[in-house]
Scaffold this motif. Structure first.
Motif, PDB file in Angstrom:
ATOM      1  N   GLU A 219       0.853  -1.190   0.000  1.00  0.00           N
ATOM      2  CA  GLU A 219       0.000   0.000   0.000  1.00  0.00           C
ATOM      3  C   GLU A 219       0.885   1.234   0.000  1.00  0.00           C
ATOM      4  N   HIS A 249      -2.413   0.229  -4.109  1.00  0.00           N
ATOM      5  CA  HIS A 249      -1.329  -0.751  -4.060  1.00  0.00           C
ATOM      6  C   HIS A 249      -0.504  -0.743  -5.339  1.00  0.00           C
ATOM      7  N   THR A 305      -7.053  -6.662  -0.331  1.00  0.00           N
ATOM      8  CA  THR A 305      -6.213  -5.991  -1.318  1.00  0.00           C
ATOM      9  C   THR A 305      -6.366  -6.602  -2.712  1.00  0.00           C
TER      10      THR A 305
END
Length: 656
Positions: A219, A249, A305
């Motif tokens: 990140e 990301h 993510t």
């Protein structure tokens, strides 16, 4: 095409610029020899002199962008004369995992200082040199700190890998030239398509003679705003990532499993074959066609993510409505999904990269389904993908789920695209009494509304109503209040009314706190519906708003177009309820965080892209909208200020 190392870097002093390498040694428990070997405390927090500490206590690029104007070089330090026989000469603290370094720093004024990481006198002299040139961020002592494991952001240190093709795509999408050095990685890779590095997560790879486990994506923080060539804050990279790609990301972390030497030109090989032979997401990585990818058990999980998903199939439910079924290649959906959540799909189209949010209508194990209304480039691209195609997904996200609703009655008011969270939510409501109003444009029911009726029909006590804005106009707070009154007055044990017909009112007890009200829709609708709920006596703690939006326009500098929102007053309160200064918010002020900082408030923040939640403040009254939808988890009475704008006047508590 083979995947190879195109460049190598280390960062001898945390927060300072990179040092290029032709080759380097990586070691288990740390990373490259000499990487983040030292850090200079900022004075903000007390830090120990000889052990790892969190980054908040140190001078780092995101809080002191002047660091990028320095120059750094380092070499392996020669063993000092007369080294004690009880330790390894030249090793910090006798640790064989951290060879001592001789580091030279050149300040922007041309003056230099140097130190050895194992020599207290040179560390003290260099600390004095740095303290005279870097602004203090607090009253605590400032000094260079050395730890055997390296001064990385997290205690679990390792190696960061960057795909310059991904950086190039981000720059092209924004119309700017972005240097991969902004992302402060150790290893730059050639031969990967943009974002293909995310397919390495969970894999064990060999690079040179070293063996790495690719643990997670990285990140990005505001340090990436700084141009490594000019040391200027010129591009809001976190905001660009959030606006253009829908996540924060870029790059991946690797944990060193076996030490070795890595050099420029070395190949990256997935165990069992090369990336070209067994690319991320191909069937060679699966136990079987219905299972998620075979992962090393040490991989960090589960996370929301971005990661690869495989399209299993798609089917048209009715005109304009398609069900797309996918498999999460890391299997994280099984642990994270709750009815009512949604996922983001990150697409690469002929028109450029884009992202869209879709309701997760079902999830079983590693397989999940998305309900997609086909009405734009994103939905057409997604629904046209053939079985076996790979696509990046993130999530699932959502604060309003069946688990968070505790009352025996649930009232759901939706408008426009807000119907899709309700579609995912209803199956999880079980035997609760449910009333739904959906507001949409057409004179005839949409496919989504018909699906909503079907979902309600599977519940023992659910009613569904429809409001056509073409026939009745947009409902205001008065109209929505009247609908809520009818819902609250309807007997709990009545059979569901005919779809689209109002339920017959009765004198049943309204229940007060025994009712949850769920609101899903655009900002204007949410504001009117929340006001209506307040008027009919529903406690604020039982009014739940789901944020569900598409990207707002964003320019090359990372600035989001906020001109659709009207100026408003932001009133501030202290934790004890005392009144603080007011802030007049306008679209030119940026997000709430920007406006508060410009007014002189010190609001804690980190990512500035809606992912970490550090900047959350308590919303005392009023409504906010999210032009950049946050991925961070937060409570109903909180505001993620780096992504929010006020919808009318608001009150915020600033110093809890």
């Amino acid at each position: 095409m083979s995947v190879r190392v195109s460049a190598l870097f280390r960062y001898p002093v945390k927060g300072f610029p990179a040092e290029p390498l032709d080759s380097g040694t990586v070691r288990a428990g740390t990373g490259f020899d000499g990487d983040r070997a030292a850090a200079f405390s900022s004075g903000r927090l007390p830090v120990p002199a000889d052990s790892w500490s969190p980054y908040r206590g140190f001078a780092v690029l995101k809080t002191d962008m002047s660091l990028e104007a320095w120059q750094v070089s380092s070499t392996a330090a020669e063993a000092p004369a007369g080294s004690a026989s009880g330790g390894d000469p030249g090793m910090v603290g006798g640790s064989p995992g951290a060879p001592a370094r001789a580091i030279t720093l050149r300040a922007p004024d041309g003056e230099r200082t140097g130190f050895r990481t194992d020599d207290a006198d040179s560390l003290a002299a260099a600390s004095t040199f740095l303290a005279a040139r870097l602004r203090p961020q607090g009253e605590h002592p400032r000094r260079l700190v050395v730890a055997g494991q390296g001064m990385f952001d997290s205690r679990a240190s390792g190696v960061s890998l960057i795909n310059p093709a991904t950086v190039e795509m981000l720059g092209e999408a924004a119309g700017v030239d972005l240097d991969p050095l902004r992302f402060r990685g150790n290893v730059h890779l050639s031969g990967l398509a943009p974002w293909e590095e995310f397919g390495l997560i969970g894999r064990v790879v060999r690079v040179g003679s070293a063996r790495l486990l690719i643990r997670a994506s990285i990140e990005r923080c505001p340090a990436t705003r700084v141009n490594p060539r000019t040391a200027e804050d010129d591009v809001n990279v976190p905001r660009l990532l959030a606006g253009v790609f829908g996540h924060l990301h870029l790059g991946v972390y690797g944990i060193v499993l076996e030490p070795g030497t890595v050099g420029v030109g070395d190949a990256l090989l997935i165990e069992g074959g090369s990336c070209a032979e067994h690319g991320p997401g191909t069937e060679e990585h699966h136990h079987d066609a219905g299972a998620p990818a075979a992962l090393d058990p040490r991989v960090k999980s589960p996370l929301t993510t971005p990661r690869p998903a495989t399209v299993l199939d798609s089917a048209e439910i009715d005109p304009g409505r398609v069900r797309v079924r996918l498999r999460d290649e890391l299997g994280w959906f099984a642990a994270l999904h709750r009815p009512g959540m949604h996922a983001r799909v990150h697409l690469l189209t002929e028109a450029g990269p884009l992202w869209r949010t879709y309701t997760v209508t079902a999830a079983t194990g590693s397989t999940f389904e998305l309900g997609v209304g086909v009405d734009g480039v994103g939905s057409r691209t997604l629904t046209a993908l053939p079985p076996g195609a790979q696509v990046l997904v993130s999530g699932p996200f959502g604060r309003v789920t069946a688990d968070t609703l505790r009352a025996p009655r649930t009232l759901v008011l939706t408008a426009g695209i807000g119907i899709t969270p309700a579609l995912g939510l209803l199956p999880g409501l079980g035997d609760r009494s449910v009333d739904v109003l959906h507001v949409e444009r057409g004179r005839t029911p949409s496919g989504f509304f018909r699906a909503l009726v079907d979902a309600a029909g599977a519940l023992p006590a659910a009613r569904v109503r429809r409001w056509s804005t073409q026939e009745r106009g947009r409902p205001d707070a008065d109209a929505l209040g009247a609908v809520l009154t009818e819902m609250l007055d309807a007997p709990v044990d009545t059979d569901p009314a005919a779809p689209g017909e109002p339920a017959a009112p009765s004198s049943a007890d309204r229940g007060g706190a025994a009712v949850d009200v769920v609101l899903c829709g655009p900002p204007g609708f949410l504001a009117a519906a929340a006001e209506a709920a307040h008027r009919v006596g529903v406690p604020a703690a039982h009014v739940h708003r789901e944020i569900f939006s598409s990207p707002a326009p964003i320019d090359a500098g990372g600035t989001v177009d906020l001109t659709a929102w009207e100026p408003a007053t932001v009133r501030t309160l202290t934790a004890d309820g005392s009144t603080g200064p007011e802030v007049v918010w306008t679209p030119a002020a940026g997000f709430l965080l920007d406006a508060l900082e410009a007014r002189g408030f010190d609001v804690a923040s980190s990512c500035r892209g809606g992912s970490c939640g550090t900047c959350a403040l308590r919303l005392v009254s009023g409504q906010v909208a999210y032009p950049v939808e946050p991925a961070a988890a937060f409570d109903d009475d909180e505001v993620i200020t780096c992504s929010a704008v006020p919808v009318g006047d608001v009150e915020l508590t600033l110093d809890e």
